[in-house]
Motif scaffolding. Structure first.
Motif, PDB file in Angstrom:
ATOM      1  N   GLN A  75       0.871  -1.171   0.000  1.00 16.18           N
ATOM      2  CA  GLN A  75       0.000   0.000   0.000  1.00 16.18           C
ATOM      3  C   GLN A  75       0.906   1.218   0.000  1.00 16.18           C
ATOM      4  O   GLN A  75       1.899   1.269   0.722  1.00 16.18           O
ATOM      5  CB  GLN A  75      -0.920  -0.026   1.224  1.00 16.18           C
ATOM      6  N   VAL A  76       0.565   2.188  -0.827  1.00 13.97           N
ATOM      7  CA  VAL A  76       1.359   3.409  -0.948  1.00 13.97           C
ATOM      8  C   VAL A  76       0.442   4.608  -0.762  1.00 13.97           C
ATOM      9  O   VAL A  76      -0.668   4.635  -1.286  1.00 13.97           O
ATOM     10  CB  VAL A  76       2.044   3.486  -2.339  1.00 13.97           C
ATOM     11  N   GLN A  77       0.932   5.596  -0.023  1.00 14.16           N
ATOM     12  CA  GLN A  77       0.275   6.899   0.062  1.00 14.16           C
ATOM     13  C   GLN A  77       1.240   7.884  -0.592  1.00 14.16           C
ATOM     14  O   GLN A  77       2.380   8.007  -0.170  1.00 14.16           O
ATOM     15  CB  GLN A  77       0.072   7.325   1.505  1.00 14.16           C
ATOM     16  N   ALA A  78       0.782   8.554  -1.652  1.00 12.70           N
ATOM     17  CA  ALA A  78       1.683   9.437  -2.392  1.00 12.70           C
ATOM     18  C   ALA A  78       0.982  10.740  -2.759  1.00 12.70           C
ATOM     19  O   ALA A  78      -0.173  10.729  -3.190  1.00 12.70           O
ATOM     20  CB  ALA A  78       2.176   8.743  -3.653  1.00 12.70           C
ATOM     21  N   TRP A  79       1.691  11.833  -2.576  1.00 13.11           N
ATOM     22  CA  TRP A  79       1.193  13.153  -2.960  1.00 13.11           C
ATOM     23  C   TRP A  79       1.604  13.419  -4.401  1.00 13.11           C
ATOM     24  O   TRP A  79       2.774  13.314  -4.758  1.00 13.11           O
ATOM     25  CB  TRP A  79       1.774  14.224  -2.039  1.00 13.11           C
ATOM     26  N   TRP A  80       0.625  13.756  -5.241  1.00 13.36           N
ATOM     27  CA  TRP A  80       0.862  14.078  -6.644  1.00 13.36           C
ATOM     28  C   TRP A  80       0.297  15.469  -6.923  1.00 13.36           C
ATOM     29  O   TRP A  80      -0.597  15.934  -6.214  1.00 13.36           O
ATOM     30  CB  TRP A  80       0.163  13.062  -7.546  1.00 13.36           C
ATOM     31  N   SER A  81       0.765  16.106  -7.966  1.00 12.72           N
ATOM     32  CA  SER A  81       0.308  17.453  -8.332  1.00 12.72           C
ATOM     33  C   SER A  81      -1.198  17.491  -8.496  1.00 12.72           C
ATOM     34  O   SER A  81      -1.794  16.551  -9.035  1.00 12.72           O
ATOM     35  CB  SER A  81       0.958  17.904  -9.644  1.00 12.72           C
ATOM     36  N   ASN A  82      -1.802  18.606  -8.036  1.00 14.75           N
ATOM     37  CA  ASN A  82      -3.241  18.790  -8.236  1.00 14.75           C
ATOM     38  C   ASN A  82      -3.544  18.662  -9.722  1.00 14.75           C
ATOM     39  O   ASN A  82      -2.758  19.097 -10.564  1.00 14.75           O
ATOM     40  CB  ASN A  82      -3.688  20.162  -7.730  1.00 14.75           C
ATOM     41  N   GLY A  83      -4.663  18.072 -10.047  1.00 14.07           N
ATOM     42  CA  GLY A  83      -5.073  17.928 -11.438  1.00 14.07           C
ATOM     43  C   GLY A  83      -4.677  16.608 -12.072  1.00 14.07           C
ATOM     44  O   GLY A  83      -5.130  16.296 -13.170  1.00 14.07           O
ATOM     45  N   GLU A  84      -3.846  15.834 -11.404  1.00 12.84           N
ATOM     46  CA  GLU A  84      -3.501  14.510 -11.942  1.00 12.84           C
ATOM     47  C   GLU A  84      -4.723  13.596 -11.842  1.00 12.84           C
ATOM     48  O   GLU A  84      -5.577  13.779 -10.980  1.00 12.84           O
ATOM     49  CB  GLU A  84      -2.335  13.885 -11.172  1.00 12.84           C
TER      50      GLU A  84
END
Length: 167
Positions: A75-84
């Motif tokens: 399980q991964v929790q990852a922050w990605w750029s808004n709008g992805e």
């Protein structure tokens, strides 16, 4: 016999040639509570289970479920750029082959992997212009169930939204 009793018996009996699970399925993945039945479908039989957290980079938390020394589920929790989109995020991970996207574009799921996008209410001062995504990957051979994966990623993403990760 009740349905719950039948399910519990079938999960332990290995009636379909599956090895018996001599361990208790975790009820949390690195601090995020989860119904163990949602995870159970993707875990093999074996003697022991452990959950190992790691942080491969500043915006990612990873949680490996290890059965008898082998990673079964990640399980991964990852922050990605808004709008992805969930599809864009899924392209960065293995086990997303032939993934289906939900009508609201928040989830992508296949039999062995999934991505869930948290709502806009999930914020972090450390990641002000990013959205938190949940990712699940199954490494257990012969474990593929897209319906179970959809239920797992939906529940896990909701639990993530309700956690301290989104405050």
């Amino acid at each position: 016999m009740t349905l719950a009793g039948a399910l519990a018996l079938s999960a332990c009996s290995g009636g379909d040639g599956e090895a018996e699970k001599k361990y208790t399925v975790p009820s949390a993945l690195c601090g995020i509570s989860l119904d163990p039945e949602l995870l159970d479908a993707f875990l093999p039989g074996g003697d022991s289970v452990s959950v190992k957290p790691s942080s491969p980079n500043g915006g990612t938390k990873r949680c490996d479920v290890i059965v008898d020394g082998d990673i079964s589920v990640r399980q991964v929790q990852a922050w990605w750029s808004n709008g992805e989109s969930a599809s864009t995020v899924a392209a960065g991970y293995d086990k997303m082959d032939d993934g289906q996207v939900t009508d609201d574009d928040r989830y992508l799921y296949s039999g062995t992997g999934s991505v869930g996008k948290t709502t806009t209410s999930c914020k972090s001062s450390d990641h002000p212009d990013q959205t938190l995504y949940a990712v699940v990957q199954v490494f257990t051979p012969d474990r593929s169930d897209s319906g179970a994966m959809k239920r797992l990623i939906t529940a896990y993403t909701k639990a993530l939204e309700d956690s301290d990760e989104c405050r």
